[in-house]
Design a protein around this motif. Sequence first.
Motif, short mmCIF file in Angstrom:
data_model
loop_
_atom_site.label_atom_id
_atom_site.label_comp_id
_atom_site.label_asym_id
_atom_site.label_seq_id
_atom_site.Cartn_x
_atom_site.Cartn_y
_atom_site.Cartn_z
N ASP A 173 0.26 3.62 3.31
CA ASP A 173 -0.84 3.06 2.98
C ASP A 173 -1.15 3.54 1.35
O ASP A 173 -1.62 2.91 0.49
CB ASP A 173 -2.04 3.30 3.70
N THR A 174 -0.40 4.87 1.17
CA THR A 174 -0.96 5.21 -0.15
C THR A 174 -0.07 4.91 -1.30
O THR A 174 -0.34 4.52 -2.30
CB THR A 174 -0.87 6.85 -0.13
N VAL A 175 1.41 4.68 -0.78
CA VAL A 175 2.34 4.65 -1.65
C VAL A 175 2.42 2.85 -1.80
O VAL A 175 2.60 2.26 -2.98
CB VAL A 175 3.87 4.97 -1.21
N LEU A 213 2.67 8.08 4.40
CA LEU A 213 2.79 7.67 3.19
C LEU A 213 2.51 6.20 2.88
O LEU A 213 2.25 6.06 1.96
CB LEU A 213 4.09 8.58 2.53
N ARG A 263 -7.43 4.34 11.76
CA ARG A 263 -8.21 3.59 10.62
C ARG A 263 -8.91 2.21 10.77
O ARG A 263 -9.77 1.85 10.13
CB ARG A 263 -7.23 3.43 9.42
N ARG A 297 -1.64 5.48 12.83
CA ARG A 297 -2.30 5.02 11.60
C ARG A 297 -3.40 4.13 11.94
O ARG A 297 -4.30 4.19 11.41
CB ARG A 297 -1.46 5.01 10.61
#
Length: 207
Positions: free
Chosen positions: A12-14, A10, A76, A72
């Motif tokens: 990178d999203t948050v 979570l 990426r 992660r």
Amino acid sequence: MDEYARIAPLYDTVVGPFLRPVHAALVEALRAVAGDGPVVDLCCGTGVVAGMVARTGREAIGVDLSPAMLDRARARHGGARFLLGDATATGLAGGAFAGCVISFALHEKPPETGLAMLAEARRLVVPGGAILVADYRVVRGAWLTGLAITLVERLAGRAHHDCFSRYMAGGGSGPFLRRAGLAAGPAPGALRTRFMGGWVGLYQAVV
């Protein structure tokens, strides 16, 4: 035990959207202080900064203790190289890098660990190279932002929050860098060196 295993998917999203301007400024500053030379990112997390550097055609290595975060990062940011290791003793060759980045890592460690990380950073960069640090600073005003930051740090766990509190009680990043024997000033080459209402600063320490 990997303390970041639960938040890695979570992160990178948050958190990523709030850190994006800081990361962009770090890469700008690295171009100014490190040129086309290789860069090492200590406590690289999900590898965003190392990945951004690699996409400019420069060599970038990220080091972190969290296997989940590194999974992660490798998924990426294939252009960079990521190593599982201790940021206080990486095992990398001394003087092998033109620049070193420590982004939002000092405040979450005990002071002795943060100082050891900065000592390792000094060992890794060439004479005249630069260490770039992005982390919290103490300011007056923007109290809502400060409250939000404190809440996030508290949610990260008691040990994490205790380290953050000690870091801020000591004056934040500038005084901490001076305690490590590093003369720190605003990072050159970056369009901005203050973020989140001034609560985050981007610093350069020349070795």
